[in-house]
Design an enzyme around this catalytic site. Sequence first.
Site, PDB file in Angstrom:
ATOM      1  N   GLY A  17      57.365 -10.599 -45.250  1.00 50.60           N
ATOM      2  CA  GLY A  17      57.563  -9.665 -46.207  1.00 50.60           C
ATOM      3  C   GLY A  17      57.434  -8.674 -47.004  1.00 50.60           C
ATOM      4  CB  ILE A  19      53.453  -4.592 -47.133  1.00 47.37           C
ATOM      5  CG1 ILE A  19      53.558  -4.402 -48.471  1.00 47.37           C
ATOM      6  CG2 ILE A  19      52.941  -2.945 -46.834  1.00 47.37           C
ATOM      7  CD1 ILE A  19      51.500  -4.486 -48.913  1.00 47.37           C
ATOM      8  N   GLY A  91      49.641 -11.059 -43.325  1.00 44.04           N
ATOM      9  CA  GLY A  91      48.509 -11.698 -43.650  1.00 44.04           C
ATOM     10  C   GLY A  91      48.200 -12.630 -44.967  1.00 44.04           C
ATOM     11  CG  ASP A  95      42.706 -14.644 -53.778  1.00 45.23           C
ATOM     12  OD1 ASP A  95      42.314 -14.650 -52.346  1.00 45.23           O
ATOM     13  OD2 ASP A  95      43.040 -14.017 -55.073  1.00 45.23           O
ATOM     14  N   GLY A 150      36.100 -13.654 -55.651  1.00 43.43           N
ATOM     15  CA  GLY A 150      36.705 -14.836 -55.808  1.00 43.43           C
ATOM     16  C   GLY A 150      37.513 -14.370 -54.048  1.00 43.43           C
ATOM     17  CE1 TYR A 154      44.341 -10.819 -47.454  1.00 42.52           C
ATOM     18  CE2 TYR A 154      42.462  -9.011 -48.935  1.00 42.52           C
ATOM     19  CZ  TYR A 154      43.387  -9.010 -48.448  1.00 42.52           C
ATOM     20  OH  TYR A 154      44.517  -8.354 -48.665  1.00 42.52           O
ATOM     21  N   GLY A 185      45.966  -0.801 -51.550  1.00 44.68           N
ATOM     22  CA  GLY A 185      45.296  -1.003 -53.476  1.00 44.68           C
ATOM     23  C   GLY A 185      46.540  -2.555 -53.790  1.00 44.68           C
TER      24      GLY A 185
END
Length: 247
Positions: A17, A19, A91, A95, A150, A154, A185
């Site tokens: 992924g 990150i 991860g 949502d 939402g 998570y 963030g």
Amino acid sequence: MKTSLQGRVAIVTGGTGGIGMAICRQLADSGARVATNYRSEEKLKKAQEAGKGYAFYFFKADVTDFDSCKQFVEAVEKDVGPVDILVNCAGITRDTTLRKMTREQWDSVLTTNLDSVFNMSRHVVQGMTDRGFGRIINISSVNGQKGQLGQTNYSAAKAGMHGFTMALAQEVARKGVTVNTVSPGYIATDMVMAVPEDIRKQIIAQIPVGRLGRPEEIACVVDFLCAPEAAFITGADISANGGQHMM
Ligand code: NDP
């Protein structure tokens, strides 16, 4: 190349992924030998392309599966060496408001984001304490700190990660092992680029820095926490969110 992690072995989950790949590159740039997981051959190829020029070790593993994680850690220890650094970065999001949330959407987010931290950490912690050095870093989220509509699933999972961090940090503090949370963030990766553009614009409007973060801006925090000089930082939750949420 910095050399503060020379000779260290790192596992980064979710390295296919956005990150995770940035963290893999950063730790390798600091001298670590880096192992990560993949789930499909297609994602493996994409990650190998993104990691061109680096000698990453790729292993097939599913972080929701305790035995798969055990085999992953054992394979890394056999092929690369004893694990000094674990970054729990894998991860997902699913949502929807709680009124519409299915049991599957709840379970998949909890098992992928939170159970995974247990599944991986459980297999490295003994070796780290025995050897007197270790770094466990859990990639949480600003939405675990402040909640987000939402995202009951998570936000609960990500807040739970930091509870795990604080408890384990106390268990291993005297053994040279630190455990910390990094709470990004909104970062420009596939996860966020999948959000509709109009909602993304609304999100950016709430970020004082005025833009999405870059994966490298999370990777440098992780790298800092891995350094020997960061030995006094444990049980912390470090925010990197462009000022969106100040604690
Ligand atoms: P990506 O969707 O780009 O990457 C997620 C990674 O997790 C992928 O490598 C994915 O593998 C892996 N993964 C998912 N499920 C599993 C599983 N069951 N077993 C093994 N690996 C799995 O997301 P990001 O890079 O954006 O996010 C990385 C972390 O940062 C996540 O924990 C996320 O919650 C957190 N975060 C991200 C933010 C953002 O704005 N992007 C903000 C705050 C936190 P595969 O490719 O096979 O699906």
